[in-house]
Scaffold this motif. Structure first.
Motif, short mmCIF file in Angstrom:
data_model
loop_
_atom_site.label_atom_id
_atom_site.label_comp_id
_atom_site.label_asym_id
_atom_site.label_seq_id
_atom_site.Cartn_x
_atom_site.Cartn_y
_atom_site.Cartn_z
N ASP A 42 -18.10 -15.51 -81.79
CA ASP A 42 -18.52 -16.75 -82.45
C ASP A 42 -18.87 -17.73 -81.17
OD1 ASP A 42 -19.32 -18.61 -84.15
OD2 ASP A 42 -17.55 -19.81 -83.98
N GLY A 43 -20.25 -17.99 -81.14
CA GLY A 43 -20.67 -18.64 -80.02
C GLY A 43 -21.41 -18.16 -78.90
N ALA A 59 -22.10 -8.30 -61.70
CA ALA A 59 -22.14 -9.73 -61.99
C ALA A 59 -22.37 -9.59 -63.57
CB ALA A 59 -23.10 -10.49 -61.27
N ASN A 60 -21.97 -10.28 -64.52
CA ASN A 60 -22.46 -10.57 -65.63
C ASN A 60 -22.73 -12.02 -66.03
OD1 ASN A 60 -22.86 -10.15 -68.55
ND2 ASN A 60 -21.02 -9.87 -69.13
N PHE A 61 -24.03 -12.26 -66.29
CA PHE A 61 -24.65 -13.63 -66.47
C PHE A 61 -24.71 -13.94 -68.08
CE2 PHE A 61 -27.65 -17.21 -66.95
CZ PHE A 61 -27.63 -17.60 -65.61
N ILE A 62 -23.66 -14.90 -68.37
CA ILE A 62 -23.33 -14.97 -69.97
C ILE A 62 -23.61 -16.36 -70.42
CG2 ILE A 62 -21.82 -14.42 -71.65
CD1 ILE A 62 -19.88 -13.16 -69.59
N GLN A 63 -24.26 -16.50 -71.73
CA GLN A 63 -24.79 -17.75 -72.03
C GLN A 63 -23.72 -17.90 -73.35
OE1 GLN A 63 -28.81 -17.23 -72.66
NE2 GLN A 63 -29.37 -18.69 -70.92
N TRP A 64 -22.93 -18.95 -73.59
CA TRP A 64 -22.26 -19.49 -74.80
C TRP A 64 -22.72 -20.67 -75.12
CZ3 TRP A 64 -18.16 -16.68 -76.89
CH2 TRP A 64 -17.83 -15.35 -75.93
N ARG A 65 -22.33 -20.90 -76.45
CA ARG A 65 -22.45 -22.15 -77.09
C ARG A 65 -21.77 -23.33 -76.61
NH1 ARG A 65 -21.67 -21.84 -83.22
NH2 ARG A 65 -19.68 -21.47 -82.53
N SER A 66 -20.54 -22.94 -76.14
CA SER A 66 -19.55 -24.13 -75.76
C SER A 66 -18.40 -23.51 -74.97
CB SER A 66 -18.93 -24.80 -76.95
OG SER A 66 -18.28 -24.05 -77.87
N THR A 67 -17.68 -24.31 -74.44
CA THR A 67 -16.42 -23.99 -73.72
C THR A 67 -15.37 -23.67 -74.59
OG1 THR A 67 -16.54 -25.44 -71.71
CG2 THR A 67 -14.57 -24.65 -72.25
N GLU A 68 -15.41 -24.05 -75.94
CA GLU A 68 -14.38 -23.92 -77.08
C GLU A 68 -14.46 -22.58 -77.49
OE1 GLU A 68 -14.65 -28.12 -76.13
OE2 GLU A 68 -16.13 -26.60 -76.83
N ASP A 69 -15.81 -22.27 -77.71
CA ASP A 69 -16.07 -20.68 -78.02
C ASP A 69 -15.57 -19.51 -76.83
OD1 ASP A 69 -17.53 -21.28 -80.37
OD2 ASP A 69 -19.20 -21.95 -79.17
N LEU A 70 -15.85 -20.18 -75.70
CA LEU A 70 -15.30 -19.14 -74.55
C LEU A 70 -14.08 -19.13 -74.47
CD1 LEU A 70 -15.93 -17.39 -71.86
CD2 LEU A 70 -16.00 -19.51 -70.77
N GLU A 71 -13.15 -19.93 -74.81
CA GLU A 71 -11.89 -20.08 -74.44
C GLU A 71 -11.21 -19.40 -75.62
OE1 GLU A 71 -10.02 -20.85 -72.03
OE2 GLU A 71 -11.74 -21.81 -70.80
N ALA A 72 -11.76 -19.36 -76.97
CA ALA A 72 -11.32 -18.67 -77.98
C ALA A 72 -11.32 -17.01 -77.64
CB ALA A 72 -11.97 -18.98 -79.09
N ARG A 73 -12.35 -16.71 -77.06
CA ARG A 73 -12.58 -15.35 -76.41
C ARG A 73 -11.38 -14.91 -75.63
NH1 ARG A 73 -13.23 -9.96 -75.52
NH2 ARG A 73 -14.49 -9.42 -73.69
#
Length: 230
Positions: A42-43, A59-73
Motif C-alpha cells: 500500500d502506497g 541502489a534502489n530508487f523507490i517512490q512511496w506515497r508517504s512515510t507512513e506507507d514505508l514504515e508499514a512496510r
C-alpha cells in the motif's frame, strides 16, 4: 518509466547496498528484482534497480506515497525476518535513506527526469554528509548554483535530494542523482584537474568543500524498474 521531479508528490527512498564481489552484487540484483516484481505494498509507487559500476554495490530508487506507507512496510514480518537478513548476508553496508526531492535540472529543459533500463544513462549517486545547520546551504550549492552544468559535454540531468530520516547513517545528508551520456563523459568531468575547471565550478567546489563533512559515491547502470498499476 518512472519520472522524478521536485513536485512534492512522493517520498523518495534510496536504498544503497555495498558489497565486496561481483558474485554478491549479482545475488543482490537478483534478490532486488524478485522483491520489485512482487511488490504490492500500500502506497508503493515505483522501484528502479541500479547495478554498481565503479564499486560493487546496488541502489534502489523507490517512490512511496508517504512515510507512513514505508514504515508499514518496514514493520512487516517479511521485511524484518526475510528481506533484511537476506541482504545482511551479502552486503558490507546497508543505507536506507528517506528523502525529498528539492531540485531537479535537465539539460533538455524538461520538467521531470525519466529513469529506467530503456535509457542508456550512465548514472552517478553522490552522498554528502552535512551538519544540520548547513544542509540548506549545501542543497543550494549542489542545486541551483550548478546551472552551469548544462554547458558540460555529456551532462543530462541532476536531481538534489534532502535527507530526512535513515537507517545505517548518522546525521544529515544531501544526495545528488545525476545522469550522463556515457562513462567517458562523466569521467572527463569528474577527473578534470582543479586548475582547468571554470571559475564558476571552482567557486561551487569551494562551497561544497566547506560544507560537506564526508562524501561517498558510486556510478551505476539502471537494470530493472517497475511501477504500481494505475
Amino acid at each position: 518509466m518512472p519520472k522524478i521531479a521536485a513536485d512534492g508528490k512522493n517520498l523518495t527512498v534510496l536504498n544503497l547496498f555495498s558489497t565486496d564481489s561481483a558474485e554478491k552484487q549479482d545475488s543482490l540484483l537478483a534478490a532486488m528484482r524478485e522483491i520489485v516484481d512482487a511488490a504490492a505494498y500500500d502506497g508503493w509507487r515505483s522501484s528502479t534497480v541500479h547495478s554498481g559500476q565503479t564499486k560493487f554495490g546496488t541502489a534502489n530508487f523507490i517512490q512511496w506515497r508517504s512515510t507512513e506507507d514505508l514504515e508499514a512496510r518496514y514493520a512487516g514480518e517479511e521485511f524484518k525476518h526475510r528481506t533484511l537478513p537476506l541482504f545482511g548476508e551479502i552486503t558490507t553496508a546497508i543505507r536506507l535513506l528517506q528523502n525529498e526531492i528539492v531540485y531537479a535540472q535537465q539539460k533538455s529543459g524538461d520538467e521531470s527526469t525519466e529513469i529506467g533500463p530503456a535509457r542508456d544513462d550512465y548514472t552517478a549517486i553522490d552522498l554528502y554528509g552535512v551538519m544540520e545547520k548547513g544542509q540548506d546551504d549545501l542543497i543550494d550549492a549542489l542545486g541551483v548554483s550548478q546551472e552551469w552544468l548544462k554547458d558540460v559535454p555529456g551532462y543530462r540531468s541532476h536531481t538534489v535530494l534532502r535527507g530526512l530520516r535513515g537507517r545505517g547513517i548518522e546525521g544529515k545528508w544531501v544526495v545528488v542523482y545525476s545522469q550522463w551520456d556515457s562513462k567517458e563523459a562523466y569521467d572527463a568531468f569528474h577527473d578534470l584537474p582543479a586548475e582547468e575547471r571554470t571559475v564558476e565550478r571552482q567557486k561551487t567546489d569551494a562551497r561544497v568543500d566547506a560544507l560537506a563533512v564526508w562524501r561517498d559515491s558510486n556510478t551505476y547502470r539502471v537494470v530493472h524498474t517497475r511501477s504500481a498499476a494505475g
